[in-house]
Design an enzyme around this catalytic site. Structure first.
Site, mmCIF file in Angstrom:
data_model
loop_
_atom_site.group_PDB
_atom_site.id
_atom_site.type_symbol
_atom_site.label_atom_id
_atom_site.label_comp_id
_atom_site.label_asym_id
_atom_site.label_seq_id
_atom_site.Cartn_x
_atom_site.Cartn_y
_atom_site.Cartn_z
ATOM 1 N N HIS A 1 24.237 -43.769 30.412
ATOM 2 C CA HIS A 1 24.620 -42.612 31.217
ATOM 3 C C HIS A 1 26.031 -42.000 30.871
ATOM 4 O O HIS A 1 26.376 -40.996 31.455
ATOM 5 C CB HIS A 1 24.632 -43.099 32.862
ATOM 6 C CG HIS A 1 23.356 -43.478 33.183
ATOM 7 N ND1 HIS A 1 22.279 -42.732 33.684
ATOM 8 C CD2 HIS A 1 23.003 -44.732 33.594
ATOM 9 C CE1 HIS A 1 21.196 -43.340 33.912
ATOM 10 N NE2 HIS A 1 21.549 -44.533 34.238
ATOM 11 N N ARG B 1 26.020 -51.392 26.948
ATOM 12 C CA ARG B 1 24.669 -50.867 27.484
ATOM 13 C C ARG B 1 24.175 -49.685 26.842
ATOM 14 O O ARG B 1 24.579 -48.579 26.503
ATOM 15 C CB ARG B 1 24.670 -50.343 28.965
ATOM 16 C CG ARG B 1 23.282 -50.093 29.609
ATOM 17 C CD ARG B 1 22.927 -49.906 30.821
ATOM 18 N NE ARG B 1 23.799 -48.970 31.503
ATOM 19 C CZ ARG B 1 23.679 -48.675 33.121
ATOM 20 N NH1 ARG B 1 22.804 -49.536 33.927
ATOM 21 N NH2 ARG B 1 24.222 -47.976 33.538
ATOM 22 N N ASP C 1 26.613 -54.741 14.122
ATOM 23 C CA ASP C 1 27.291 -54.713 12.907
ATOM 24 C C ASP C 1 28.623 -54.339 13.147
ATOM 25 O O ASP C 1 29.640 -54.711 12.240
ATOM 26 C CB ASP C 1 26.785 -53.551 11.981
ATOM 27 C CG ASP C 1 25.246 -54.016 11.311
ATOM 28 O OD1 ASP C 1 24.838 -55.016 11.349
ATOM 29 O OD2 ASP C 1 24.702 -53.021 10.782
ATOM 30 N N GLU D 1 15.033 -53.644 36.663
ATOM 31 C CA GLU D 1 15.495 -52.711 37.617
ATOM 32 C C GLU D 1 14.101 -51.497 37.855
ATOM 33 O O GLU D 1 14.489 -50.448 38.564
ATOM 34 C CB GLU D 1 16.722 -51.801 37.095
ATOM 35 C CG GLU D 1 16.241 -51.305 35.437
ATOM 36 C CD GLU D 1 17.582 -50.528 35.101
ATOM 37 O OE1 GLU D 1 18.498 -50.102 35.823
ATOM 38 O OE2 GLU D 1 17.379 -50.421 33.832
ATOM 39 N N ASP E 1 18.543 -48.568 40.671
ATOM 40 C CA ASP E 1 17.107 -48.368 40.275
ATOM 41 C C ASP E 1 16.043 -49.162 41.027
ATOM 42 O O ASP E 1 14.974 -48.490 41.083
ATOM 43 C CB ASP E 1 17.196 -48.277 38.674
ATOM 44 C CG ASP E 1 17.735 -47.042 37.848
ATOM 45 O OD1 ASP E 1 17.610 -46.108 38.348
ATOM 46 O OD2 ASP E 1 18.731 -47.461 37.144
#
Length: 255
Positions: free
Chosen positions: A46, A71, A85, A151, A177
């Site tokens: 988001h 996230r 990485d 969620e 959610d």
């Protein structure tokens, strides 16, 4: 990278309080780390943060002893690979709705034969740009942590099977959610949602997986830790700033 990863700290029985990061400032990350957060989760689902800024913010957080988690915006294996990485050991995957989803994100994050992650250790930050390739490989099982967000109704229906997937280390409850998916928009404390969360807790405990979530109106971080959660992400840079500014202006306004 920090001396002890979030995974290593959880293995030692510690409870982790973390903060959300939506802004693009390494200074904000540094201030939050100095303020006491053990870890900071940069939200790409988001938030606007791209890889180059994550690199800069990670340097700021680690300089103050906090670990950066990310996230990811989707289950795209190429996105996860670039973050790994970069040396981000802890990734959160949103909307893990099935065993197939869980198995796919695990495969994206591990090298063959366990997974399908591409190999480029000589040039990546995770291996010290090739200075410690063996140490990096040997440390992956101890440091790398994958969080599956439960969620949605689909994720809830499959939660016992998702919890059984090898490589999923933590189930992360998304109460907002989840409540919306269950027909109770934004009501993370609704009895139906509470029952669903209890099912997720039981599924995680049955398979020896850690639990994470965010506070709701009726359950703060301390209450959630007492309930059995291991990782609580409480407070974001944007929300903390918004609330502090609003309180300051209310207290100092001439009218």
């Amino acid at each position: 990278m920090t001396a002890r990863s979030i995974k290593e700290r959880l293995k030692a029985g510690e409870k982790i309080l973390a903060g959300w990061v939506y802004s693009l400032s390494p200074v904000t990350v540094e201030v939050m780390a100095l303020g006491g957060y053990a870890a900071l989760l940069i939200d790409q689902e988001h938030g606007p943060t791209e890889l180059q800024m994550i690199h800069t913010q990670t340097l700021a957080a680690e300089a103050r002893g906090a670990e950066v988690m990310v996230r990811v915006p989707s289950h795209d294996p190429n996105h996860a690979k670039r973050l790994l990485d970069l040396g981000i050991s802890t990734l959160m995957f949103p909307m893990v709705d099935s065993v197939a989803d869980a198995e796919a994100v695990v495969a994206a994050c591990y090298y063959p034969p366990r997974g399908r992650r591409g190999l480029a250790t000589g040039g990546i930050r995770a291996s010290g740009y090739g200075h410690d390739t063996k140490g990096y490989f040997d440390g992956i099982p101890n440091r790398q942590m994958l969080m599956a967000q439960i969620e949605t109704r689909g994720g809830l229906d499959a939660v016992e099977q998702i919890a059984a997937v090898d490589g999923v280390d933590l189930l992360f409850v998304g109460p907002n959610d989840l409540s919306t998916s269950l027909g109770h928009f934004g009501q993370g404390d609704h009895p139906t949602v509470r029952a669903a969360i209890d099912r997720i807790i039981a599924a995680a405990k049955a398979k020896g997986k850690w639990l994470g979530t965010v506070p709701t109106k009726e359950r703060d971080a301390k209450a959630l830790f007492a309930l059995g959660f291991d990782l609580v992400i409480s407070g974001s840079d944007v929300a903390l700033l918004r609330e502090a500014v609003a309180a300051h202006c209310k207290a100092q306004s001439p009218s």
